[in-house]
Motif scaffolding. Structure first.
Motif, short mmCIF file in Angstrom:
data_model
loop_
_atom_site.label_atom_id
_atom_site.label_comp_id
_atom_site.label_asym_id
_atom_site.label_seq_id
_atom_site.Cartn_x
_atom_site.Cartn_y
_atom_site.Cartn_z
N ALA A 1 -4.64 -12.97 5.14
CA ALA A 1 -5.35 -13.75 6.15
C ALA A 1 -4.42 -14.74 6.82
O ALA A 1 -4.52 -15.00 8.01
CB ALA A 1 -6.53 -14.48 5.51
N ALA A 2 -3.49 -15.27 6.05
CA ALA A 2 -2.43 -16.12 6.59
C ALA A 2 -1.09 -15.49 6.20
O ALA A 2 -0.93 -15.02 5.07
CB ALA A 2 -2.52 -17.53 6.04
N PRO A 3 -0.13 -15.44 7.10
CA PRO A 3 1.15 -14.84 6.76
C PRO A 3 1.86 -15.63 5.67
O PRO A 3 1.79 -16.86 5.64
CB PRO A 3 1.94 -14.87 8.07
N VAL A 4 2.53 -14.91 4.76
CA VAL A 4 3.24 -15.53 3.65
C VAL A 4 4.74 -15.49 3.96
O VAL A 4 5.32 -14.41 4.10
CB VAL A 4 2.96 -14.80 2.33
N ALA A 5 5.35 -16.66 4.07
CA ALA A 5 6.75 -16.76 4.49
C ALA A 5 7.73 -16.67 3.33
O ALA A 5 8.94 -16.58 3.55
CB ALA A 5 6.97 -18.07 5.24
N ASP A 6 7.25 -16.69 2.12
CA ASP A 6 8.10 -16.65 0.93
C ASP A 6 8.97 -15.39 0.95
O ASP A 6 8.45 -14.26 0.96
CB ASP A 6 7.22 -16.65 -0.32
N PRO A 7 10.32 -15.51 0.97
CA PRO A 7 11.17 -14.32 1.01
C PRO A 7 10.99 -13.40 -0.18
O PRO A 7 11.36 -12.22 -0.11
CB PRO A 7 12.60 -14.92 1.04
N GLN A 8 10.42 -13.94 -1.29
CA GLN A 8 10.20 -13.12 -2.47
C GLN A 8 8.86 -12.39 -2.43
O GLN A 8 8.56 -11.60 -3.33
CB GLN A 8 10.28 -13.99 -3.73
N HIS A 9 8.08 -12.64 -1.41
CA HIS A 9 6.79 -11.97 -1.25
C HIS A 9 7.01 -10.47 -1.08
O HIS A 9 7.95 -10.03 -0.40
CB HIS A 9 6.07 -12.56 -0.04
N ARG A 10 6.13 -9.71 -1.65
CA ARG A 10 6.26 -8.25 -1.67
C ARG A 10 6.42 -7.65 -0.27
O ARG A 10 7.13 -6.65 -0.08
CB ARG A 10 5.02 -7.67 -2.35
N GLU A 11 5.80 -8.24 0.72
CA GLU A 11 5.90 -7.73 2.08
C GLU A 11 7.35 -7.64 2.56
O GLU A 11 7.71 -6.73 3.32
CB GLU A 11 5.12 -8.64 3.03
N HIS A 12 8.19 -8.57 2.10
CA HIS A 12 9.57 -8.65 2.59
C HIS A 12 10.54 -7.85 1.74
O HIS A 12 11.73 -7.82 2.05
CB HIS A 12 10.02 -10.11 2.63
N ILE A 13 10.05 -7.21 0.69
CA ILE A 13 10.91 -6.45 -0.23
C ILE A 13 10.46 -4.99 -0.17
O ILE A 13 9.59 -4.56 -0.93
CB ILE A 13 10.83 -6.99 -1.67
N GLU A 14 11.05 -4.23 0.72
CA GLU A 14 10.63 -2.83 0.87
C GLU A 14 11.02 -1.99 -0.33
O GLU A 14 12.06 -2.20 -0.94
CB GLU A 14 11.32 -2.21 2.08
N PRO A 15 10.20 -1.00 -0.65
CA PRO A 15 10.57 -0.08 -1.73
C PRO A 15 11.59 0.93 -1.23
O PRO A 15 11.72 1.18 -0.03
CB PRO A 15 9.25 0.58 -2.08
N TRP A 16 12.30 1.52 -2.15
CA TRP A 16 13.23 2.62 -1.86
C TRP A 16 12.45 3.77 -1.25
O TRP A 16 11.36 4.08 -1.70
CB TRP A 16 13.87 3.05 -3.18
N PRO A 17 12.92 4.44 -0.21
CA PRO A 17 14.20 4.29 0.49
C PRO A 17 14.14 3.33 1.66
O PRO A 17 15.05 3.29 2.47
CB PRO A 17 14.47 5.70 0.98
N ASN A 18 13.08 2.60 1.84
CA ASN A 18 12.76 1.67 2.91
C ASN A 18 12.62 2.37 4.27
O ASN A 18 12.77 3.60 4.37
CB ASN A 18 13.71 0.45 2.96
N GLY A 19 12.32 1.61 5.28
CA GLY A 19 12.01 2.20 6.58
C GLY A 19 13.19 2.41 7.49
O GLY A 19 13.02 2.95 8.59
N ARG A 20 14.37 2.02 7.07
CA ARG A 20 15.54 2.12 7.97
C ARG A 20 15.83 3.56 8.40
O ARG A 20 16.02 3.83 9.58
CB ARG A 20 16.76 1.52 7.27
N PRO A 21 15.89 4.52 7.48
CA PRO A 21 16.33 5.87 7.86
C PRO A 21 15.19 6.72 8.41
O PRO A 21 14.02 6.30 8.45
CB PRO A 21 16.85 6.43 6.54
N ASN A 22 15.53 7.94 8.78
CA ASN A 22 14.53 8.88 9.30
C ASN A 22 13.88 9.63 8.13
O ASN A 22 13.98 9.23 6.97
CB ASN A 22 15.18 9.82 10.32
#
Length: 846
Positions: free
Chosen positions: A184-205
């Motif tokens: 409901a409110a954005p969480v700015a904590d860098p350790q928040h799960r939103e900011h830690i993508e799982p393998w292999p993350n979204g960078r590649p195709n």
């Protein structure tokens, strides 16, 4: 309860009312705005590719300034979009403008005085760098809807090619992750799960490749579609919009001056600096932090900001600090997704503003670029390159296809030709002249440079295309006569003629790249196949034929399926590989067909380790090439699950580069037992080093500090830190391996020298036991790219490929990645052979 409900509603109201206000924005437009189509304000959520597509479709339908095209499809079949934007007058004569523009650039035709500049804006080639893709909607809306004098002037003087999502598969992978964790409110904590993508993350195709390294290599449909448009339009300016670490600010080129590609003209960097003034002014006006001339280089010509530089365009890299979600704390304060989008909007419009202001200079530069290229080609001692390959026409055709997609002119030899002591045969030799508009690009493609002004590289230092495809090439100081050259040849070999029934056996050569795919299809049809361990000849309807070691034989007497011949015919019609009908099992030379020198071949069941702790890029490269070159879609599992897996399902296990730190005695014991029962275990780079460390591979490894210590570090100042790190690193160079061509793992390769790609300092030590060393680095191993001189003596002492018994199984290990970036077709044969011929050798390591 009423209190908490009211408080929650108040909180949601505060959050939802904090809508970003992007600037500039059109006023009083009747055209659809992004929020009307999306159902939310840009930046509130991460827009999916289909939502972006829907907005562009509606904008296209409503605006005479916009034309939407689907230029291709991603691996996951998402449309690749290109929106063309210009004035109504220009849109009505778009094809005429394009033809005039290309003719002026490459053919020297005269441009009309009002010729528009062509601007390319490409966003989010890395899927988890979404600010560009979301900003693309705002850019398109503003250009299509704004009625200001400035925007009208832009559109009258420019054709703008806007590609909103260069990597839609990765983009949607990341959008789903970010949106599913939004509160409901954005969480700015860098350790928040939103900011830690799982393998292999979204960078590649889809196949976990970095598409920003594929502009030159063209291994993926996204890249091929993109380059087709690039070559069709030849833009004057290319904006390449990315993201970087959260604690950064905003970067735009010029990059590090000493790390520019040497064939790029000086005028390119001058124009880049002049355009930077427009970016700086725009960011100054908004009070935004930015920097230039640090961090990034312009060396590898296969990236989005450097590929244009070698073809008369001005490529500009833009890097925005990433929120990696909706809001994240940084050293510069909270960084919101909407703020990153605003900066990309600002940089996009400053690119257009600068390109229109510099229109005359950019058009003149592009014309002078190609004119000077032809002048340099005429003055060059080297007149062109001859490509030669007789045994593997499919691999040669793959290289020729890449060259032609880049509009490189290639000519087939129509008759044999002699150049001093070298003979070139028609049908297997192709000439690439330097006297053509793509002179500089060809020089880059064929470069074998080993020394550089600056030895620190952001990416690789070598990418020589013929080495990657293992195609022999020669620089020529004189050209073949034009009467010997043909600009047309069959795009694909004709299908093989129908088989004649009743033969004793059928055989095919293993040297062509189609052969493993053909074999896999036969095995999938439950045909019984044997591999020849030695050269032999046989009697066919056309007389005696010679077949080299590795050739595959389908003997009638071994088949178990009643309709086996119909199955064989079905498979044969899918390929162009010749299938020879053999009349007798008695051979004129070599072993008879019933000999033990014809080894059984089984359908591989492959497990590819892929998960946290491993290089997703290298796992993806293995996955992609197993499918393309071996016809096998592997099972994939995370290393952390090995202890729970039923390994008896698999004949082969592949360990790509990774640290494997999660594996303890339990996993080692399980792998050892599986090996001793007959499995084939392959490891490369970190996978090979791990096998050696736990004793499954009987050798040692040179790596890490032991290698770094070879580089002197005495009497250095702090300012020398980066220089030392550059020397200690092998960022990416090409080396020469020497093969034992009698070993089954090298079958199909016709030369005992094979180029391999190295981008780590890890080296396998050679075995002192006979028959274990399948490939060693040559005495002069460096073919192209930078390597510190102190490393070369150690490299030439090292092994490239080792293979030995482990009970009933086999361990095979390679120092380097055989399938680097998907385009090292030559060395990929070693991995393919391990799948089909992994049990066809025996070597005791002691």
């Amino acid at each position: 309860m009423k209190y908490y409900t009211a408080l929650s509603l108040l909180l949601l109201s505060v959050v939802s009312s904090a809508k970003p206000a992007y600037s500039p924005a059109p006023s009083q437009s009747t055209l659809p705005a992004p929020q009307q189509v999306l159902g939310f304000t840009v930046g509130d959520w991460h827009a999916r590719h289909d939502q972006i597509q829907r907005y562009f479709e509606q904008l296209d339908a409503a605006s005479a300034r916009a034309q939407l095209e689907v230029i291709g499809y991603s691996h996951e079949q998402r449309p690749l979009l290109q929106l063309v934007l210009s004035s109504e007058r220009n849109m009505q004569r778009l094809e005429q403008i394009r033809q005039q523009h290309v003719a002026a650039a490459r053919d020297g035709a005269t441009l009309p005085d009002d010729a528009p500049v062509v601007i390319w804006l490409g966003y989010s080639v890395h899927g988890n760098e979404p600010s560009g893709a979301n900003a693309a909607m705002l850019v398109a809306q503003y250009l299509a809807a704004a009625e200001t004098a400035e925007v009208k002037q832009w559109l009258e003087n420019a054709i703008i090619l806007l590609q909103p999502v260069l990597n839609p598969d990765g983009h949607d992978r990341f959008a789903l992750w970010a949106n599913m964790h939004k509160g409901a409110a954005p969480v700015a904590d860098p350790q928040h799960r939103e900011h830690i993508e799982p393998w292999p993350n979204g960078r590649p195709n889809h196949y976990w490749f970095d598409l920003n390294r594929d502009w030159l290599l063209l291994q993926h449909p996204e890249s091929r579609a993109r380059i087709a448009q690039y070559q069709q339009w030849l833009p004057n300016v290319v904006g390449d919009y990315h993201e970087m670490g959260t604690n950064s600010s905003y970067f735009f080129q010029p990059g590090i001056p000493s790390r520019n590609y040497p064939l790029t003209p000086k005028r390119n960097f001058e124009l880049t600096a002049e355009l930077a003034q427009f970016h700086a002014a725009a960011f100054d006006e908004r009070g935004q932090l930015y920097y230039t001339e640090e961090s990034f280089d312009d060396f590898y010509v296969g990236k989005g900001s450097t590929y244009p530089d070698i073809q008369g365009s001005v490529g500009i890299l833009f890097e925005q600090a990433s929120s990696r979600g909706h809001l994240q704390d940084s050293i510069n304060g909270p960084l919101s997704f909407s703020a990153t989008i605003q900066n990309q909007l600002t940089a996009s419009l400053s690119t257009i503003r600068g390109a229109v202001a510099k229109r005359a200079e950019l058009l003149a530069y592009q014309q002078s670029f190609y004119k000077s290229a032809l002048q340099q080609a005429r003055a060059s001692k080297i007149k062109g390159y001859m490509l030669t390959e007789s045994a593997d026409k499919t691999r040669l055709a793959a290289l020729l296809d890449v060259l032609q997609r880049h509009h490189v002119q290639v000519y087939a030899l129509s008759r044999d030709w002699q150049d001093d002591d070298n003979s070139y045969a028609a049908g297997s030799s192709y000439y690439v002249p330097l006297q053509q508009p793509q002179y500089r690009l060809i020089k880059a493609m064929f470069s074998t440079e080993k020394t550089f002004k600056d030895n620190t590289f952001y990416d690789v230092s070598a990418w020589t295309l013929p080495y990657a495809y293992n195609i022999a090439f020669t620089a020529l100081n004189r050209e073949p006569a034009s009467s010997l050259l043909s600009s047309s040849w069959p795009a694909a070999p004709a299908k093989a003629p129908p088989l004649t029934a009743g033969a004793y056996a059928y055989a095919f050569n293993w040297q062509d790249q189609q052969a493993p795919l053909f074999l896999q299809a036969l095995l999938a049809e439950q045909l019984v196949v044997r591999a020849a361990m030695k050269d032999f000849s046989a009697l066919s309807g056309d007389g005696e034929i010679s077949l080299p070691a590795g050739s595959m034989v389908v003997a009638a007497g071994l088949q178990q399926q009643q309709d086996w011949f119909e199955r064989l015919q079905r498979v044969q019609q899918r390929f162009t590989l010749p299938l020879q009908a053999i009349r007798s099992g008695l051979t004129p030379t070599g072993s008879d067909l019933g000999s033990h020198n014809f080894s059984p071949v089984q359908l591989p069941q492959v497990l590819l380790l892929a998960g946290p702790g491993m290089s997703s890029t290298e796992a993806g490269e293995a996955w992609y090439n197993l499918e393309r070159l071996a016809g096998i879609s592997p099972s994939m599992a995370e290393p952390q699950r090995l202890a729970q897996l039923d390994l008896s399902r698999y004949s082969h296990i592949i360990l790509p580069d990774g640290n494997y730190r999660s594996w303890q005695d339990t996993e080692v014991t399980k792998l050892r037992q599986w090996l001793e029962q007959g499995g084939v275990l392959w490891g490369h780079k970190g996978g090979a080093a791990w096998l050696a460390r736990v004793g499954l591979l009987k050798t040692g490894v040179w790596q890490g500090e032991e290698m770094s210590s070879l580089i002197p570090a005495d009497n250095l100042q702090y300012q020398d830190k980066e220089l030392l790190a550059g020397k200690q690193r092998i960022a990416g160079a090409i080396y020469q391996a020497e093969l034992d061509l009698s070993h089954p793992l090298t079958f199909g390769l016709t030369s005992n020298r094979l180029p391999v790609f190295k981008n780590s300092t890890s080296l396998l030590q050679p075995s002192h036991k006979p028959f274990v060393n399948v490939a060693l680095y040559s005495e002069q191993p460096q073919l192209a790219g930078y390597t510190a001189a102190e490393y070369l003596p150690r490299i030439k002492q090292s092994a490239v490929l080792l293979a030995h018994n482990a009970g009933k199984g086999r361990v095979i290990a390679m120092t380097d990645n055989p399938v680097f970036r998907g385009y090292f077709y030559g060395s990929s044969r070693l991995l393919v052979n391990a799948l089909y011929l992994g049990h066809s050798f025996s070597a005791d390591a002691g």
